[in-house]
Design a protein around this motif. Structure first.
Motif, PDB file in Angstrom:
ATOM      1  N   ASP A 318       0.829  -1.199   0.000  1.00 54.76           N
ATOM      2  CA  ASP A 318       0.000   0.000   0.000  1.00 54.76           C
ATOM      3  C   ASP A 318       0.871   1.259   0.000  1.00 54.76           C
ATOM      4  N   THR A 319       0.315   2.349  -0.515  1.00 53.37           N
ATOM      5  CA  THR A 319       0.965   3.645  -0.350  1.00 53.37           C
ATOM      6  C   THR A 319       0.605   4.193   1.023  1.00 53.37           C
ATOM      7  N   VAL A 320       1.333   5.231   1.434  1.00 58.02           N
ATOM      8  CA  VAL A 320       1.119   5.784   2.778  1.00 58.02           C
ATOM      9  C   VAL A 320       0.522   7.177   2.690  1.00 58.02           C
ATOM     10  N   ARG A 321      -0.097   7.598   3.780  1.00 56.55           N
ATOM     11  CA  ARG A 321      -0.641   8.951   3.885  1.00 56.55           C
ATOM     12  C   ARG A 321      -0.337   9.456   5.286  1.00 56.55           C
ATOM     13  N   VAL A 322      -0.601  10.712   5.537  1.00 51.44           N
ATOM     14  CA  VAL A 322      -0.227  11.322   6.806  1.00 51.44           C
ATOM     15  C   VAL A 322      -1.401  11.285   7.774  1.00 51.44           C
ATOM     16  N   THR A 323      -1.133  10.769   8.986  1.00 52.08           N
ATOM     17  CA  THR A 323      -2.091  10.821  10.087  1.00 52.08           C
ATOM     18  C   THR A 323      -1.347  11.273  11.334  1.00 52.08           C
ATOM     19  N   LYS A 324      -2.091  11.761  12.311  1.00 49.84           N
ATOM     20  CA  LYS A 324      -1.476  12.213  13.568  1.00 49.84           C
ATOM     21  C   LYS A 324      -1.486  11.054  14.552  1.00 49.84           C
ATOM     22  N   THR A 325      -0.309  10.768  15.099  1.00 50.62           N
ATOM     23  CA  THR A 325      -0.170   9.605  15.974  1.00 50.62           C
ATOM     24  C   THR A 325       0.584   9.986  17.241  1.00 50.62           C
TER      25      THR A 325
END
Length: 501
Positions: A318-325
């Motif tokens: 999969d490609t990645v995306r930005v999330t807040k962790t």
């Protein structure tokens, strides 16, 4: 003139219908004159006008719905009046189908028709209906004949490059210094407006079209150009904000390349100023109409590697995306399966961008450029394109004259259009720019990189580098930081001879 008979002491209820097919000034003068004449006719006959129905700027021949005409029929069906007054029969109908329905209604409800110009039409008698149908056929002939003349005139204008009227197209219309009088549609008053030369380009608008064309051919997007237009203060020629759809349509206009079009078909070249070379226009059309081009209307990625970097977890592609962790809610790259704790988005992007800038700053960076289109003879392709278009026109003429049948016309047209598509693709290739061109050889590659929009930088990333994000190692790294740069795997898509060696 015959009048409608009613019992003694009872007044005749009448309605008036007025229509004008084209109101250029917007002042309703045509329908007002018709109404006055119809009211005079009602007064002479002692009829009470209970309603006036007005369809302004609506043609009876066009097939478009006439709202007040339909409302009149409904009222007559309900017995609102027994007399219809019109200026002429052609104001009521220019369609035989409409006329027959009107005759049926009038016969069923005992309604008579009176006109200022054609007199009384007794639709309850065979002779009256015959006269109405004859007048309707004459009106139909006049409409069709007028339509044919208008179509011929418009085609002639298109072939000679004359401006056909309408809203000023973005890019053209330089003031000549002269003025003319025009009726304001809102106030009905005459105002002075400047005379524009629609063949002359407006320099700042022409430059905007050229910028949008170059942005698309360098890997940019319509969305990026729309933002650029807004930042520069550009609006439509009606002073409205330029939308995504309007911006796309602006770049797809054949007029930009000096191409004349009639009814969707290219018919030659016009005398107006070209805003972009034909090969660039063909290239933009090829880009924007590419079926594989993604044009999702949702929010555009705000991070450099979003949906481009790939997840390196075993078995995940999969490609990645930005999330807040994490506790600090820091933006991080994760795939949909939530792999990727600790992939700090800003640090990853900074690292990858530094790699690209450093690589394009080397002396051999020019070797990364794709081969140029020097082997493409643009002039010859344009001549071939014109010959194919003439062949299409000749095929249509031969079919219309009966010299060839439908299968022959279809086969010949399909072959010609396939050849034309190939020519256009070659023209597009001649104009499409390698997205690395603005960077390679720049005096300051980093400055040139920072001056590019996010979408253009993302295009360079797609062209130049594969990035895979593996699981980072926990704890402090050897360099004293907590960011694992070794978890970022990169592979150059374009390689020089020295790299291959």
């Amino acid at each position: 003139m015959a009048t409608t008979k009613t019992p003694a002491g009872q007044r005749t209820r009448a309605v008036i219908y007025v229509r004008i097919s084209q109101d250029r000034s917007g002042a309703h003068l045509g329908v007002d004159r018709q109404r006055e004449d119809c009211e005079d006719l009602a007064e002479r006959n002692g009829w009470d006008v209970v309603e006036v129905y007005v369809d302004n700027d609506v043609s009876a021949y066009s097939g478009k719905p006439r709202k007040d005409y339909m409302r009149m029929l409904a009222d007559l069906e309900d017995g609102a009046a027994t007399v219809v007054i019109a200026w002429h029969t052609d104001r009521l109908h220019r369609s035989p189908t409409e006329l027959e329905k009107y005759i049926d209604l009038c016969d069923a409800r005992g309604v008579t028709t009176h006109t200022v110009q054609a007199g009384h039409l007794d639709l309850s008698t065979p002779s009256g209906r015959m006269l109405a149908r004859m007048l309707g056929n004459v009106a139909r002939y006049e409409s069709e004949h007028k339509g044919h003349r208008v179509a011929r005139a418009r085609m002639q204008k298109a072939k000679s490059g004359e401006w056909g009227g309408g809203i000023r197209p973005f890019g053209w219309g330089m003031p000549t210094g002269e003025t003319r009088k025009k009726v304001d549609r809102k106030t009905g008053e005459e105002v002075e407006v400047p005379v524009l030369d629609m063949n002359k380009a407006v320099p700042e608008e022409a430059a905007a079209i050229e910028t949008g064309t170059d942005m698309l051919l360098s890997g940019g997007s319509i969305r990026g150009w729309v933002k650029w237009l807004a930042d520069k203060g550009y609006t439509t020629t009606r002073a409205n904000t330029i939308s995504h759809v309007e911006a796309r349509d602006m770049l797809l206009r054949p007029r930009n390349a000096g191409i004349a079009v009639y009814r969707g078909e290219e018919i030659g070249t016009g005398p107006w100023d070209k805003l972009v070379p034909e090969e660039k226009f063909r290239a933009v059309v090829a880009v924007l109409k590419d079926p594989s081009r993604k044009t999702t209307p949702g929010a555009q990625p705000k991070w450099f590697g979003s949906l481009i970097y790939r997840c390196g977890e075993p078995g995940c592609t999969d490609t990645v995306r930005v999330t807040k962790t994490g506790r600090l809610q820091l933006p991080s790259y994760r795939c949909r399966l939530q792999h990727g704790g600790g992939r700090r988005a800003q640090l990853v992007d900074d690292y990858v961008e530094d790699l690209i800038v450093e690589r394009l700053s080397r002396p051999d960076a020019a070797d990364l450029l794709l081969p140029g289109p020097d082997d493409i003879d643009v002039a010859a392709l344009q001549m071939e394109s014109e010959q194919i278009r003439r062949r299409l026109t000749d095929l249509a003429g031969a079919f219309g004259a009966g010299r060839i049948d439908m299968p022959q016309f279809t086969e010949g047209s399909d072959v010609a259009r396939a050849q034309l598509d190939g020519v256009n693709k070659q023209l597009a290739r001649a104009a499409t720019r390698d997205p690395l061109v603005p960077l390679v050889g720049a005096p300051d590659v980093r400055k040139a990189w920072k001056s590019m929009g996010l979408q253009e930088r993302r295009t360079v990333l797609r062209e130049l580098l594969d990035v895979t994000l593996h699981a980072p190692r926990p704890g402090r790294m050897p360099d004293g930081t907590y960011f694992d740069y070794e978890a970022i795997e990169t592979e150059w898509k374009r390689r020089t001879a020295s790299q291959n060696g």
